[in-house]
Design a protein around this motif. Structure first.
Motif, PDB file in Angstrom:
ATOM      1  N   ILE A   1     -11.302 -27.674 -38.382  1.00 40.32           N
ATOM      2  CA  ILE A   1     -10.107 -28.025 -37.615  1.00 40.32           C
ATOM      3  C   ILE A   1      -8.879 -27.280 -38.135  1.00 40.32           C
ATOM      4  O   ILE A   1      -7.958 -26.961 -37.371  1.00 40.32           O
ATOM      5  CB  ILE A   1      -9.889 -29.554 -37.651  1.00 40.32           C
ATOM      6  N   ALA A   2      -8.860 -26.977 -39.437  1.00 43.40           N
ATOM      7  CA  ALA A   2      -7.703 -26.299 -40.027  1.00 43.40           C
ATOM      8  C   ALA A   2      -7.462 -24.927 -39.397  1.00 43.40           C
ATOM      9  O   ALA A   2      -6.312 -24.461 -39.331  1.00 43.40           O
ATOM     10  CB  ALA A   2      -7.890 -26.154 -41.539  1.00 43.40           C
ATOM     11  N   THR A   3      -8.517 -24.267 -38.947  1.00 40.41           N
ATOM     12  CA  THR A   3      -8.360 -22.937 -38.339  1.00 40.41           C
ATOM     13  C   THR A   3      -8.183 -23.011 -36.819  1.00 40.41           C
ATOM     14  O   THR A   3      -7.926 -21.981 -36.189  1.00 40.41           O
ATOM     15  CB  THR A   3      -9.597 -22.067 -38.650  1.00 40.41           C
TER      16      THR A   3
ATOM     17  N   PHE B   1      -6.058 -20.998 -31.487  1.00 38.95           N
ATOM     18  CA  PHE B   1      -5.549 -21.303 -30.143  1.00 38.95           C
ATOM     19  C   PHE B   1      -4.234 -20.580 -29.868  1.00 38.95           C
ATOM     20  O   PHE B   1      -4.040 -20.014 -28.788  1.00 38.95           O
ATOM     21  CB  PHE B   1      -5.364 -22.812 -29.990  1.00 38.95           C
ATOM     22  N   VAL B   2      -3.329 -20.586 -30.843  1.00 41.26           N
ATOM     23  CA  VAL B   2      -2.025 -19.938 -30.653  1.00 41.26           C
ATOM     24  C   VAL B   2      -2.195 -18.440 -30.460  1.00 41.26           C
ATOM     25  O   VAL B   2      -1.535 -17.829 -29.593  1.00 41.26           O
ATOM     26  CB  VAL B   2      -1.118 -20.243 -31.863  1.00 41.26           C
ATOM     27  N   GLN B   3      -3.070 -17.817 -31.247  1.00 40.86           N
ATOM     28  CA  GLN B   3      -3.298 -16.378 -31.099  1.00 40.86           C
ATOM     29  C   GLN B   3      -3.869 -16.050 -29.725  1.00 40.86           C
ATOM     30  O   GLN B   3      -3.463 -15.068 -29.094  1.00 40.86           O
ATOM     31  CB  GLN B   3      -4.244 -15.892 -32.196  1.00 40.86           C
ATOM     32  N   ASN B   4      -4.812 -16.856 -29.242  1.00 42.03           N
ATOM     33  CA  ASN B   4      -5.393 -16.617 -27.926  1.00 42.03           C
ATOM     34  C   ASN B   4      -4.359 -16.836 -26.828  1.00 42.03           C
ATOM     35  O   ASN B   4      -4.277 -16.053 -25.866  1.00 42.03           O
ATOM     36  CB  ASN B   4      -6.585 -17.544 -27.715  1.00 42.03           C
ATOM     37  N   ALA B   5      -3.551 -17.913 -26.966  1.00 47.33           N
ATOM     38  CA  ALA B   5      -2.526 -18.187 -25.962  1.00 47.33           C
ATOM     39  C   ALA B   5      -1.479 -17.075 -25.928  1.00 47.33           C
ATOM     40  O   ALA B   5      -1.013 -16.673 -24.852  1.00 47.33           O
ATOM     41  CB  ALA B   5      -1.867 -19.536 -26.253  1.00 47.33           C
ATOM     42  N   ALA B   6      -1.112 -16.557 -27.103  1.00 47.87           N
ATOM     43  CA  ALA B   6      -0.126 -15.476 -27.155  1.00 47.87           C
ATOM     44  C   ALA B   6      -0.643 -14.226 -26.460  1.00 47.87           C
ATOM     45  O   ALA B   6       0.098 -13.538 -25.744  1.00 47.87           O
ATOM     46  CB  ALA B   6       0.226 -15.165 -28.610  1.00 47.87           C
ATOM     47  N   SER B   7      -1.935 -13.927 -26.639  1.00 44.13           N
ATOM     48  CA  SER B   7      -2.504 -12.748 -25.982  1.00 44.13           C
ATOM     49  C   SER B   7      -2.533 -12.927 -24.462  1.00 44.13           C
ATOM     50  O   SER B   7      -2.372 -11.958 -23.717  1.00 44.13           O
ATOM     51  CB  SER B   7      -3.915 -12.476 -26.511  1.00 44.13           C
TER      52      SER B   7
ATOM     53  N   ASN C   1      -2.582 -11.176 -19.341  1.00 48.67           N
ATOM     54  CA  ASN C   1      -4.026 -11.332 -19.191  1.00 48.67           C
ATOM     55  C   ASN C   1      -4.384 -12.729 -18.682  1.00 48.67           C
ATOM     56  O   ASN C   1      -5.102 -13.476 -19.331  1.00 48.67           O
ATOM     57  CB  ASN C   1      -4.704 -11.055 -20.544  1.00 48.67           C
ATOM     58  N   GLY C   2      -3.839 -13.075 -17.531  1.00 47.74           N
ATOM     59  CA  GLY C   2      -4.147 -14.373 -16.940  1.00 47.74           C
ATOM     60  C   GLY C   2      -3.021 -15.367 -17.045  1.00 47.74           C
ATOM     61  O   GLY C   2      -2.891 -16.254 -16.205  1.00 47.74           O
ATOM     62  N   GLY C   3      -2.192 -15.253 -18.075  1.00 45.66           N
ATOM     63  CA  GLY C   3      -1.051 -16.133 -18.204  1.00 45.66           C
ATOM     64  C   GLY C   3      -1.416 -17.592 -18.435  1.00 45.66           C
ATOM     65  O   GLY C   3      -2.497 -17.926 -18.933  1.00 45.66           O
ATOM     66  N   PHE C   4      -0.480 -18.463 -18.047  1.00 41.94           N
ATOM     67  CA  PHE C   4      -0.632 -19.900 -18.294  1.00 41.94           C
ATOM     68  C   PHE C   4      -1.827 -20.487 -17.554  1.00 41.94           C
ATOM     69  O   PHE C   4      -2.475 -21.419 -18.042  1.00 41.94           O
ATOM     70  CB  PHE C   4       0.659 -20.615 -17.882  1.00 41.94           C
ATOM     71  N   MET C   5      -2.126 -19.966 -16.359  1.00 40.99           N
ATOM     72  CA  MET C   5      -3.241 -20.505 -15.576  1.00 40.99           C
ATOM     73  C   MET C   5      -4.577 -20.321 -16.308  1.00 40.99           C
ATOM     74  O   MET C   5      -5.416 -21.228 -16.322  1.00 40.99           O
ATOM     75  CB  MET C   5      -3.295 -19.823 -14.208  1.00 40.99           C
ATOM     76  N   MET C   6      -4.785 -19.174 -16.936  1.00 41.91           N
ATOM     77  CA  MET C   6      -6.028 -18.951 -17.685  1.00 41.91           C
ATOM     78  C   MET C   6      -6.106 -19.860 -18.901  1.00 41.91           C
ATOM     79  O   MET C   6      -7.189 -20.334 -19.258  1.00 41.91           O
ATOM     80  CB  MET C   6      -6.138 -17.483 -18.112  1.00 41.91           C
ATOM     81  N   ILE C   7      -4.965 -20.113 -19.537  1.00 42.52           N
ATOM     82  CA  ILE C   7      -4.959 -21.047 -20.667  1.00 42.52           C
ATOM     83  C   ILE C   7      -5.387 -22.432 -20.207  1.00 42.52           C
ATOM     84  O   ILE C   7      -6.184 -23.113 -20.871  1.00 42.52           O
ATOM     85  CB  ILE C   7      -3.557 -21.100 -21.321  1.00 42.52           C
ATOM     86  N   LEU C   8      -4.879 -22.852 -19.045  1.00 48.56           N
ATOM     87  CA  LEU C   8      -5.237 -24.162 -18.500  1.00 48.56           C
ATOM     88  C   LEU C   8      -6.726 -24.227 -18.159  1.00 48.56           C
ATOM     89  O   LEU C   8      -7.407 -25.221 -18.454  1.00 48.56           O
ATOM     90  CB  LEU C   8      -4.395 -24.451 -17.249  1.00 48.56           C
TER      91      LEU C   8
ATOM     92  N   VAL D   1     -11.899 -14.465 -23.774  1.00 47.74           N
ATOM     93  CA  VAL D   1     -11.322 -15.317 -24.817  1.00 47.74           C
ATOM     94  C   VAL D   1     -11.414 -14.596 -26.153  1.00 47.74           C
ATOM     95  O   VAL D   1     -12.420 -13.942 -26.445  1.00 47.74           O
ATOM     96  CB  VAL D   1     -12.063 -16.672 -24.884  1.00 47.74           C
ATOM     97  N   GLN D   2     -10.367 -14.703 -26.967  1.00 53.07           N
ATOM     98  CA  GLN D   2     -10.393 -14.059 -28.276  1.00 53.07           C
ATOM     99  C   GLN D   2     -11.496 -14.645 -29.143  1.00 53.07           C
ATOM    100  O   GLN D   2     -11.868 -15.805 -29.019  1.00 53.07           O
ATOM    101  CB  GLN D   2      -9.033 -14.228 -28.970  1.00 53.07           C
ATOM    102  N   GLN D   3     -11.988 -13.819 -30.068  1.00 52.60           N
ATOM    103  CA  GLN D   3     -13.171 -14.185 -30.844  1.00 52.60           C
ATOM    104  C   GLN D   3     -12.974 -15.464 -31.656  1.00 52.60           C
ATOM    105  O   GLN D   3     -13.849 -16.330 -31.684  1.00 52.60           O
ATOM    106  CB  GLN D   3     -13.545 -13.032 -31.790  1.00 52.60           C
TER     107      GLN D   3
END
Length: 455
Positions: free
Chosen positions: A198-200, A205-211, A217-224, A404-406
């Motif tokens: 859980i610590a990682t 999540f933040v790194q993937n959301a920032a990308s 690359n999809g924006g907020f809709m892809m995050i949702l 999705v980021q690795q």
């Protein structure tokens, strides 16, 4: 809200409150230790190690240790040597008569097995600690270990002291887990692993959301959409962990006397057989085997050949490749059958039923009951193993087809997600039992108020 009322009830039970506070305190100590760098290493020169373990199997190992592996921490080995020792002892129990005898001796035998596991853990640490220290310069991009040390710090002293500290750190983490199990809310070793995973999670999540947001690359809709898929796979993992096949069991009529005789007719109960009786162990076994093809590809007799290069490319560090995940899924199915066969003793279950006067309607007690239970386990293990394999390789799907980021993809399935779900459910059940014993509503859906019976 009911959840707030339930949390208030948790705090009213002094014993449960003390156990939760102790557990949180010990987990905080473990997380603090994961940030303490080995004495002698210059933190400013350690940045390359983070990128060196980012991705692949090393990235998965770093997630299990809560980032301690990439921090060159005193807890860099984490609790994994203890897990490895436990698996080895469990497998050796099949072939070694002495361990089989200890398993049948109850609490005293289990105490000796635990002691054997501890000593084996120290032995594994003594092998892994020098190997980890030897790999740090290569992963950091440094020419040698001396390039990572503070000025005028002896390299020989560093190696000796670091091996001692790494072994001690693993033993201390093992002690923390056992204290959480004995004095806390239980599942100590599993909680340490879960907290590390859980610590990682927030950083991934933040790194993937920032990308997604910055790269168009999809924006907020892809995050949702990713969050919806994540919750759905968590829901599927919960079903996988909790699903059982209920086998009806009838108990013979008994006679009870208490000043007068009264007939108590046999009641029908159920014997729950879990759909996934092996938990995450097949994934751990399969993950260990997946190291082998990459190592074979690096062997001298295949070095420079097309076969060697293909093995290194597909199995060396490619967690999301087609061939890697195909072999991984097949190994999980095979190991699920293997581990279920050695951990679900249908013969012992049949003998226990016979001794307690229980029987399965239409099935004779003894051998026929054991064969019947074994048949049911074989039938439910197939869909359970396939579902487990799909959950394990699902990160490859979201990485390859959803972009999705690795780091974030690893939380869409595999060992990480199943450990989090399994430990969370076990912990809730532990707390639930305390609440029900004190006549409070439980955390689980089935929890009911238990009325005090008055004369």
């Amino acid at each position: 809200m009911k959840i707030i009322e339930t949390l208030k009830n948790v705090w009213k039970i002094t014993e449960l409150k003390d156990r939760i506070v102790l557990t949180l305190g010990l987990l905080l100590v473990y997380r603090f230790g994961a940030q303490v760098v080995l004495p002698g290493i210059d933190i400013d020169r350690l940045g390359g190690l983070q990128s060196g373990v980012d991705g692949g199997i090393l990235g998965l190992l770093n997630a299990f240790t809560g980032g301690a592996f990439a921090n060159a921490s005193v807890f860099a080995l984490g609790i994994m040597p203890y897990i490895s020792a436990s698996i080895v002892v469990q497998l050796m129990g099949i072939a070694i008569p002495y361990l089989q005898k200890l398993q049948k001796e109850g609490a005293s035998g289990q105490k000796k097995i635990t002691q054997i596991t501890r000593w084996l853990t120290i032995g594994i640490c003594l092998v892994q600690a020098p190997g980890y220290l030897a790999s740090v310069p290569a992963l950091s991009g440094a020419q040698s270990m001396s390039a990572l040390l503070v000025p005028n710090f002896s390299e020989s002293i560093f190696y000796f002291s670091s091996v001692v500290i790494l072994v001690t750190g693993c033993v201390f983490a093992m002690w923390l887990g056992e204290k959480i199990t004995d004095k806390g809310i239980g599942n100590g070793i599993s909680l340490l692993i879960m907290v590390g995973i859980i610590a990682t999670l927030p950083q991934s999540f933040v790194q993937n959301a920032a990308s997604r947001l910055e790269g168009g690359n999809g924006g907020f809709m892809m995050i949702l959409i990713e969050m919806v898929i994540w919750f759905l796979i968590i829901l599927g993992s919960v079903f996988l962990v909790m699903a059982v096949r209920k086998v009806a069991v009838q108990y013979a009529r008994r006679t009870a006397s208490g000043g007068y005789e009264k007939n108590v007719f046999g009641s029908r109960q159920f014997l729950p057989l879990k759909l996934n009786a092996s938990g995450v162990m097949p994934i751990i076994f399969a993950q260990a085997i997946m190291f082998v093809p990459g190592l074979i590809g690096q062997a001298s007799f295949l070095e420079g050949t097309d076969t060697g290069q293909w093995l290194q490319a597909e199995f060396g560090n490619n967690l999301f490749g087609f061939w890697y995940n195909l072999v991984f899924a097949l190994l999980i199915i095979v190991f699920t059958y293997f581990y279920t066969a050695i951990t679900v003793p249908t013969n012992k279950m049949a003998d226990d039923l016979k001794r307690s006067g229980g029987f399965i309607p239409g099935i004779r007690p003894g051998t026929e009951t054991a064969e019947y239970l074994d048949k049911i386990m074989s039938q439910i293990t197939l869909p359970g193993s396939i579902f487990l394999a799909l959950v394990a390789i699902f990160p490859a799907f979201v990485f390859q087809f959803a972009g999705v980021q690795q780091g974030w993809a690893l939380f869409f399935g595999g060992t990480s997600l199943l450990i989090m779900v399994g430990v969370a459910i076990d912990t809730m059940q532990q707390i639930n039992s305390y609440l029900l014993n004190k006549h409070y509503d439980g955390l689980m859906k089935t929890g009911k108020n238990r009325k005090t019976v008055t004369a």
